[in-house]
Design an enzyme around this catalytic site. Sequence first.
Site, PDB file in Angstrom:
ATOM      1  CG  ASN A 156      -1.994  -1.047   1.139  1.00 55.90           C
ATOM      2  OD1 ASN A 156      -2.546  -1.305   0.081  1.00 55.90           O
ATOM      3  ND2 ASN A 156      -2.293  -1.684   2.268  1.00 55.90           N
ATOM      4  CB  CYS A 178      -6.696  -5.623  -1.744  1.00 58.64           C
ATOM      5  SG  CYS A 178      -7.295  -4.946  -0.174  1.00 58.64           S
ATOM      6  CG  HIS A 179      -7.106  -9.466   2.783  1.00 58.77           C
ATOM      7  ND1 HIS A 179      -6.136 -10.057   3.544  1.00 58.77           N
ATOM      8  CD2 HIS A 179      -7.263  -8.224   3.303  1.00 58.77           C
ATOM      9  CE1 HIS A 179      -5.740  -9.229   4.480  1.00 58.77           C
ATOM     10  NE2 HIS A 179      -6.421  -8.127   4.361  1.00 58.77           N
ATOM     11  CG  HIS A 215      -7.766  -0.015   1.058  1.00 60.33           C
ATOM     12  ND1 HIS A 215      -6.472   0.384   1.324  1.00 60.33           N
ATOM     13  CD2 HIS A 215      -7.766  -1.364   1.224  1.00 60.33           C
ATOM     14  CE1 HIS A 215      -5.727  -0.663   1.631  1.00 60.33           C
ATOM     15  NE2 HIS A 215      -6.504  -1.739   1.572  1.00 60.33           N
TER      16      HIS A 215
END
Length: 457
Positions: A156, A178-179, A215
Site C-alpha cells: 500500500n 487485496c483481501h 480500499h
Amino acid sequence: MGRANVVEGIKIAYIGGGSQGWARRLMSDLALEERISGTVALYDVNIEAASTNEKIGNLISSHPEAKGKWDYQAVASIEEALTGSDFVIISILPGTFEDMRNDVHLPERYGIYQSVGDTVGPGGISRAMRTIPMFVEIAGKIKQHSPEAWVINYTNPMSLCTRTLYEVFPEVKAFGCCHEVFGTQELLADMVNEMLGIEVKSRKDIKVTVAGINHFTWITEAAYKNIDLLPLYRQFAEKYRESGYEEEEGSWEESVFSSTHRVKFDLFLKYGQIAAAGDRHLAEFMPPDYLKDPETVQKWKFHLTPVDFRIEDQKRKVAENQKVFSGESEVAVEPSGEEGVDILLALLGIEELTTNVNIPNLGQIPNLPHGAIVETNALIRRDRVQPVLAGGLPLDIANMVQRHILNQEGVLKAALSNDKRLAFNAFINDPLVSAIPREEAEKLFEEMGMTKKHLPV
C-alpha cells in the site's frame, strides 16, 4: 516443466522477503499445494529478516504435511532475485515505523485522525511520496531483469504502487491484490445465514460485481445462487445501523482490525451500494464524519490503529520465530484464506479463477478515467488477466471515487517530478485535510516533510 497439471521448477522473486505477514502466509499456502514447486528468492533491504524467512520457509517446506516442495533462498540483491523469475511478488514496508508514526500521528496535532493512514488522507499521501520512488526503481529492475514475469503487488498504497509500475514500464504484466472484498463476502454469507436460515459453505459462493478503487471498492451486484442480495442487505443494514453487527457481543473490541460494520451500513443507506472494504479504510475516503475524533470513532465501533501496536506486533512475531528456531514451538502449516497460490495456479494454466484485482481501467468501469488503477473482477487463466466488465458506478459514487483517482494521479506526478506545488494541492484536496484551514494544512504539509525526505530515484 513437469507432468500434466504439475508444474515444477518455478521461480518466484519475493521483494520484501523479510515480511512477517504476507510471506509467511504464502509459504503455508505453497506447502499445501502439490501441483507446483520450485524456488522462492527472498530479497529484502534487511538481509537478516530475509535469512530468517529462508529458515522458516524451508522448515515449512520440510513439514510432514507439506505437499508442495519449495527451496527458499535469501539473496543479497534485487537483480539476483529477479533474474529468471516467472513471478514477482512485492510486499514491502516503505520506510520505517518512525515514518509510519509521522504519517499517522503527526496529523492528530491538527485534529486529523486516521484509522490506517496507508492509502489516502495525509498519511496515505506521505506514504505515497516515499513509496513511489521505491517503485520507480523496482519497475526499472523488473524491466531489465524479468520483463515477462507476472508481477503481483501487495504493498500500500495499492493503487499508486501499481500505477507507478505501469508509468515506468507500460508493458509490465502487473496487478494488485487485496483481501478486503473477501471480508465483505463473508459478511454477506453471515447475512444469508441469519436472515434466510441458509448456511453458505464458502464466501466464494457469494457472487459479486466489484467496482471502484482499492480500499474504496463497491459491490454493485451480489447474489447467492438465484437470490439477489441487495434488497436483503438493505434490511440487514437497517437492522444493524445503530448497534452494528458482530457474531458475539463485544467481539469487535478484541482487535484493532475489527469493527461492527456500522460505517459500511451507513454508506449503503446513503448511496444504495455495498461498500466492500473494512470500516477502517472506508472512513478515510470520506469527509471526517466517522473520524472527527477518537470518541466519534468509538461511537461508530471501529478502531484507530496506533503505530505502537504495529511495533509490538512486530516484536511478537520475531519472538515467535525464535521459539520455532529453539524448538519451543512448531511451524504451523494451515491455509491462510488468501488467493495468492490460486492466482499462480491460474496464471500457469492449471485452473481458472475469477477474483477482484487492481489493474488499469481498460473500460471495465466506463465512467472512471481510462488507465487509472481500478479494482474490479478479472478472469485469470494461463498467462492472462482479463478484466471483467463491471459497468459504470452510480454518479454520486463515481464522483467520490474520481476525486481520489485524480488526487492520486496528482501525487504520482508530484513525486516523479518533485513538484511541491502539485503535491500540496493534492494534499489539500483530500477530504480529511480539506476539513482544516488552509494555513494549518500548509504547516502540516511542511512538518510532514513530504517533498524533502523522499525524492525520485
